[in-house]
Design an enzyme around this catalytic site. Structure first.
Site: not given
Ligand code: SAM
Length: 207
Positions: A26, A52-55
């Site tokens: 990531r 970028i979206s949260a994991p």
């Protein structure tokens, strides 16, 4: 830090999703200046006013979508390319992911990140993903990483029978919706409240 992130996800999503996220670095998908934050569980800025979206959100969407080996998938809103990379790991070398992004600078960013991460089965395309990507349709799976006013009709039409589409729907209150195409039509499942940037386009929000 990566192990902490994976530990937090274990038990909440399937093992295949955890293993796919374990394989994707990531840190290569965020700007260099914030690489130390790559495994924190919240969205991060990637430039052009996008994130970028949260994991955990990537994990949940991949889990809900149930991506299998050899599938053909469309990802709308490539951003950094990270979500597409996790999808690519889930469909495996026999499968393929088309990832569409409307912001040209992010198309370049996503392509570079995917190349550096050694991900070969993602093709990043520039365009309005609210219209889908008809030239490679139909798809087994479609992921949308931006919120739409309603489920975009072209995306439903570009699903195979038995195919699945996950998309956040709404503006002030947004909900994650899973659409399943059956022989008879479409079934909908609701998977709780979410927060996403808007899907901007012909079948999204207008600017
Ligand atoms: N999936 C991305 C990742 O892994 O980094 C994050 C996606 S970000 C939350 C949403 C993205 O959707 C933004 O990059 C935005 O530019 C893009 N977007 C918004 N409307 C779009 C559209 N109509 N077609 C394609 N991309 C769109």
């Amino acid at each position: 830090m990566k192990e902490d992130m994976l530990k937090m996800l274990r038990g909440n999503v399937g093992d295949r999703v955890i293993e796919a996220m374990e394989r994707v670095p990531r840190e290569l998908f965020v700007p260099e200046s914030i690489r130390s934050l790559a495994y924190e569980d919240h969205p991060l800025p990637i430039g052009e006013g996008q994130t970028i979206s949260a994991p955990h959100m990537v994990a949940i969407m991949c889990d809900v979508l149930d991506l299998g080996e050899g599938m053909s998938a469309l990802d709308v809103g490539a951003g950094s390319g990270y979500h597409a990379a996790v999808m690519a790991e889930l469909v495996g070398p026999e499968g393929c992911v088309y990832s569409i992004e409307r912001v040209p600078e992010l198309v370049v960013f996503a392509r570079r990140n995917l190349r550096e991460a050694g991900i070969k089965n993602v093709t990043v395309v520039e365009g309005d993903g609210s219209r889908g990507l008809p030239e490679h349709a139909p798809y087994d799976r479609i992921n949308v990483a931006a919120t739409a006013p309603e489920v975009p009709e072209p995306l439903k039409e570009q699903l195979k029978v038995g195919g699945k589409l996950v998309v956040p729907v709404g503006s002030c209150y947004q909900e994650l919706v899973l659409v399943i195409r059956t022989e008879e039509g479409f079934e909908l499942e609701h998977h709780g409240g979410v927060v996403f940037v808007p899907l901007i386009g012909d079948h999204g929000f207008k600017i």
